[in-house]
Design an enzyme around this catalytic site. Structure first.
Site, PDB file in Angstrom:
ATOM      1  N   CYS A 121       0.867  -1.185   0.000  1.00  0.00           N
ATOM      2  CA  CYS A 121       0.000   0.000   0.000  1.00  0.00           C
ATOM      3  C   CYS A 121       0.903   1.234   0.000  1.00  0.00           C
ATOM      4  CB  CYS A 121      -0.944  -0.012   1.204  1.00  0.00           C
ATOM      5  SG  CYS A 121      -0.083  -0.058   2.791  1.00  0.00           S
ATOM      6  N   THR A 122       0.339   2.406   0.172  1.00  0.00           N
ATOM      7  CA  THR A 122       1.103   3.646   0.030  1.00  0.00           C
ATOM      8  C   THR A 122       2.235   3.770   1.043  1.00  0.00           C
ATOM      9  OG1 THR A 122      -0.923   4.711  -0.740  1.00  0.00           O
ATOM     10  CG2 THR A 122       0.927   6.147  -0.185  1.00  0.00           C
TER      11      THR A 122
END
EC number: 1.14.-.-
Length: 330
Positions: free
Chosen positions: A177-178
């Site tokens: 994810c980010t």
């Protein structure tokens, strides 16, 4: 040189009295002129903020002095302009919302994989690579051969797992994810569901872009970020995307040439989804934004007292100029 430091941070930790942190944390951020949003919950802290290097250093030092928030995980990037309008500290049930009771990354979590080791892992043909982010984030960039679950919110991710992944078939699952926080929850969830070999990218995409050379990178495209930069490139600089202020979707310069694009009102992604009432509201909001710009004031998130004081000073300056002109005529 970029003089605004953007700091994405999080930590899963038991904070039984998290409510008591809100006011002193907000006060510290306001005094340091830090903007952005931090979330506090009984399970920890999460958010992205921006300010000068000295201000961010002061914030990290302040957090490090709070019981339980020592050695917090953070990533830094840089921008030429402040990417946030407001300073907020919110109290939440979860610092990242999955909506599944009992998922605790402090008790069980997947195996952390360093950015330098990530390429080797996801190049393994036995590994299923899953992007845990929302569809609009995935559309502008992801890792080579990653699966897009096509979710609109992180709450939909557990349903995706139930419908598409099987611990008996998918022996090795890697997720990213980010910044790493959603993977803490998603890997914990998979472990609870009986998946044995579950991996996630330590520090998330942002840490990977920071540490892995572009010529060696398996990342394709740009990385969506939740601030006014919209996306960052492999050098963690502001990317090529803008954002529709109506639906918040990332949009390209080509999409802004579409008849469906009206600044602040609609874009090709939302033109058929917004109601007449919403359209009227967006038109009025854009009018207010433009009016504020014409007065050299920030509209969204401006501190009301600052705006009032700015207007007072402007009027006072005009009054003094007028008085001096009248005096000169006498």
């Amino acid at each position: 040189m970029s003089n605004v430091v953007v700091c994405a941070l999080y930590k899963f930790v038991s904070l039984p009295h998290f409510e008591s942190l809100r006011e002193p944390l907000l006060s510290m951020m306001e005094q340091a002129e830090i903007k952005g949003t931090l979330l506090l919950a009984s399970e920890g802290i999460n958010g992205t903020v921006a300010g000068t290097q000295a201000a961010i250093d002061a914030l990290l030092a302040w957090l490090n002095n709070q019981n339980g928030l020592e050695n917090i995980v953070y990533k830094l990037s840089f921008d030429d302009e402040m990417p946030f309008y407001r300073t907020k500290v919110k109290l939440k049930k979860e610092i990242v919302t999955m909506g599944v009771e009992g998922i605790d990354p402090l008790k069980v979590v997947g195996t952390y994989v360093k950015p330098q080791d990530w390429n080797a892992l996801i190049s393994d043909p036995e590994v299923i690579l899953v992007d845990t982010r929302n569809d609009y984030e995935v559309q502008i960039g992801t890792f080579k051969n990653a699966i897009n679950p096509v979710t609109e919110t992180f709450r939909e991710f557990p349903d995706y797992v139930k419908q598409n992944l099987d611990p008996a078939k998918h022996k090795k699952v890697a997720m990213f994810c980010t910044g790493g926080i959603r993977c803490e929850k998603s890997t914990a969830y998979l472990k609870e569901q009986g998946f044995e070999e579950v991996y996630h990218l330590e520090g998330g995409i942002l840490k990977y872009l920071e540490e892995v050379k572009q010529e060696e990178s398996l990342w394709e495209g740009e990385c969506f970020v939740f601030d006014n930069r919209v996306a960052v490139d492999h050098d963690l600089k502001k990317g090529q995307y803008d954002q529709c202020n109506a639906c918040r979707m990332p949009i390209t310069e080509a999409e802004k040439l579409s008849p469906a694009y009206v600044q602040g009102v609609s874009c090709p992604h939302c033109i058929d989804k917004i109601s007449d009432e919403q359209r009227k509201r967006f038109v009025e909001r854009e009018r207010q934004v433009n009016l504020a710009k014409s007065r050299n004031e920030a509209h969204i998130g401006s501190d009301v007292n600052q705006v009032i004081e700015a207007r007072r000073q402007k009027k006072e300056a005009l009054r003094q100029q007028s008085a001096e002109k009248n005096k000169a005529k006498q």
